[in-house]
Write a protein that holds these residues in place. Structure first.
Motif, short mmCIF file in Angstrom:
data_model
loop_
_atom_site.label_atom_id
_atom_site.label_comp_id
_atom_site.label_asym_id
_atom_site.label_seq_id
_atom_site.Cartn_x
_atom_site.Cartn_y
_atom_site.Cartn_z
N SER A 1 -2.55 -4.01 14.77
CA SER A 1 -1.35 -3.53 15.45
C SER A 1 -1.41 -3.77 16.96
O SER A 1 -0.46 -4.28 17.56
CB SER A 1 -1.15 -2.04 15.18
OG SER A 1 -1.04 -1.79 13.80
N PHE A 2 -2.53 -3.39 17.58
CA PHE A 2 -2.63 -3.44 19.04
C PHE A 2 -2.95 -4.84 19.56
O PHE A 2 -2.43 -5.25 20.59
CB PHE A 2 -3.70 -2.46 19.52
CG PHE A 2 -3.27 -1.03 19.50
CD1 PHE A 2 -2.55 -0.48 20.54
CD2 PHE A 2 -3.58 -0.21 18.43
CE1 PHE A 2 -2.15 0.85 20.54
CE2 PHE A 2 -3.19 1.12 18.40
CZ PHE A 2 -2.46 1.65 19.45
N LEU A 3 -3.84 -5.54 18.87
CA LEU A 3 -4.32 -6.82 19.38
C LEU A 3 -3.77 -8.02 18.63
O LEU A 3 -4.03 -9.16 19.01
CB LEU A 3 -5.86 -6.85 19.32
CG LEU A 3 -6.56 -5.80 20.19
CD1 LEU A 3 -8.05 -5.77 19.90
CD2 LEU A 3 -6.34 -6.09 21.67
N VAL B 1 -17.55 -1.89 15.69
CA VAL B 1 -17.26 -0.68 16.45
C VAL B 1 -17.79 0.59 15.79
O VAL B 1 -17.84 1.65 16.42
CB VAL B 1 -15.73 -0.60 16.70
CG1 VAL B 1 -15.34 0.69 17.39
CG2 VAL B 1 -15.29 -1.76 17.57
N VAL B 2 -18.22 0.53 14.52
CA VAL B 2 -18.77 1.73 13.89
C VAL B 2 -20.05 2.19 14.56
O VAL B 2 -20.45 3.35 14.43
CB VAL B 2 -19.05 1.51 12.38
CG1 VAL B 2 -17.78 1.16 11.64
CG2 VAL B 2 -20.12 0.46 12.15
N GLY C 1 -5.39 0.94 24.36
CA GLY C 1 -4.66 1.59 23.27
C GLY C 1 -5.51 1.72 22.04
O GLY C 1 -5.49 2.76 21.36
N LEU C 2 -6.30 0.69 21.74
CA LEU C 2 -7.19 0.73 20.58
C LEU C 2 -8.25 1.83 20.76
O LEU C 2 -8.55 2.59 19.84
CB LEU C 2 -7.88 -0.63 20.41
CG LEU C 2 -8.90 -0.74 19.28
CD1 LEU C 2 -8.22 -0.54 17.93
CD2 LEU C 2 -9.60 -2.08 19.32
N VAL C 3 -8.79 1.91 21.98
CA VAL C 3 -9.80 2.95 22.26
C VAL C 3 -9.19 4.34 22.08
O VAL C 3 -9.81 5.23 21.49
CB VAL C 3 -10.35 2.78 23.69
CG1 VAL C 3 -11.23 3.97 24.06
CG2 VAL C 3 -11.13 1.49 23.81
N ASP D 1 -5.43 -10.37 29.45
CA ASP D 1 -4.39 -10.32 28.42
C ASP D 1 -4.60 -9.21 27.39
O ASP D 1 -3.65 -8.80 26.71
CB ASP D 1 -4.30 -11.66 27.70
CG ASP D 1 -3.79 -12.77 28.62
OD1 ASP D 1 -3.10 -12.44 29.60
OD2 ASP D 1 -4.10 -13.95 28.35
N VAL D 2 -5.83 -8.74 27.26
CA VAL D 2 -6.09 -7.75 26.20
C VAL D 2 -6.45 -6.37 26.77
O VAL D 2 -6.79 -5.47 26.00
CB VAL D 2 -7.25 -8.22 25.29
CG1 VAL D 2 -6.86 -9.50 24.57
CG2 VAL D 2 -8.54 -8.42 26.08
#
Length: 301
Positions: A112-114, A128-129, A299-301, A292-293
């Motif tokens: 969704s975010f990226l 990321v786990v 938002g992902l964080v 760009d990200v």
């Protein structure tokens, strides 16, 4: 790179790592808050501090061995006797339930975010786990929570590191090959377990049978951890991390071992390596790749 450029890069890397930790201590903030931006800015201003330019393809294996020693040191600090009652249950749930929950949420959010493909999103989720002792340790030293909370987070951060590393490796290969096998994870764990058993036996010979202590005991321990971790990684990717933490836990909890006398050396080494790792890894990130990200990532964080 020339010899002078390599020396400049290594010197800067160590100086920035230690300097950032000193500055963080003076400002009374977690060292990671200073290390990451310092490494990023240094990498943007100079190519000489980029570890891939200094050591090339050896950077990955060196990081793996460095983290193995960090995990061993973390394992030495994990006292099984503190895993009583509810604490054991919390740690178990953080790993058994927390990993798949975090993995799924991050993967879905990354799409969704990226705007990632499903394969890339699943790969990011597997990465990321991991919290890991390189992050959790310094933060716990700064925050100093209650003993119960500290025990939970120290165990989770240390145990999740090798699990996450293997999950990431297997997920990558599964995406490339088009399929995932649980047996591959179990095989990796078996290699790490075997390495941990062999390494613990070697440490028993060195520290108990030969009664090495002081400098020789420390050197023998250090060499054993590096050799076993390297051998396991050769046999199967990232299994050296499992062997390292199992060796540390064994040394801390088995009655055959005395309370380890090598902690001051390992604590100094771990502090230095954590600083160098954060400086060097953040130095590989270019400003162009962040622009760009940046907002989607926040938002992902």
């Amino acid at each position: 790179m020339t010899t002078d450029e390599i020396l400049t890069g290594v010197g800067l890397m160590v100086a920035l790592a230690v300097g950032s930790q000193i500055l963080a201590k003076m400002l009374r903030i977690p060292a990671i808050v200073v290390l990451l931006p310092v490494g990023f800015v240094a990498g943007a201003l100079s190519d000489e501090i980029d570890p891939t330019n200094i050591v090339g393809s050896a950077f990955g294996p060196l990081v793996s061995l460095a983290v193995a020693v960090i995990l061993f040191d973390s394992g030495v600090g994990l006292d099984v006797r503190r895993l009583t009652g509810g604490i054991r249950g919390v740690v178990t749930r953080l790993i058994v339930l927390g990993v798949p929950i975090t993995w799924a949420i991050v993967a879905l959010s990354a799409v969704s975010f990226l705007g990632m493909s499903s394969e890339a999103a699943v790969m990011l989720g597997a990465i990321v786990v991991v919290s890991g002792p390189t992050v959790v340790g310094p933060l716990l030293s700064f925050v100093r929570p209650s003993r119960r909370v500290q025990t939970v987070l120290a165990w989770e951060g240390s145990v999740i590191d090798p699990i996450g590393a293997i999950l990431g490796t297997l997920t990558f290969h599964a995406i490339v090959a088009g399929g995932y096998e649980v047996g591959q994870f179990l095989a990796s764990f078996a290699v790490g377990l075997a390495g941990g058993v062999v390494g613990t036996a070697v440490l028993w010979v060195l520290l108990r049978y030969l009664r090495l202590s002081g400098v020789l005991g420390t050197l023998g321990t250090f060499a054993t951890v590096i050799a076993v971790a390297a051998a396991c990684d050769i046999a199967r990717d990232d299994t050296g991390l499992i062997a390292a933490i199992l060796m540390g836990i064994a040394v801390a909890n088995l009655p055959a071992f005395d309370s380890p006398a090598h902690r001051p050396f390992f604590e100094t080494y771990v502090q230095l390596v954590i600083g160098v790792l954060f400086i060097s890894i953040s130095a590989t990130v270019t400003p162009e790749s962040v622009v760009d990200v940046l907002l989607p990532t926040l938002g992902l964080v």
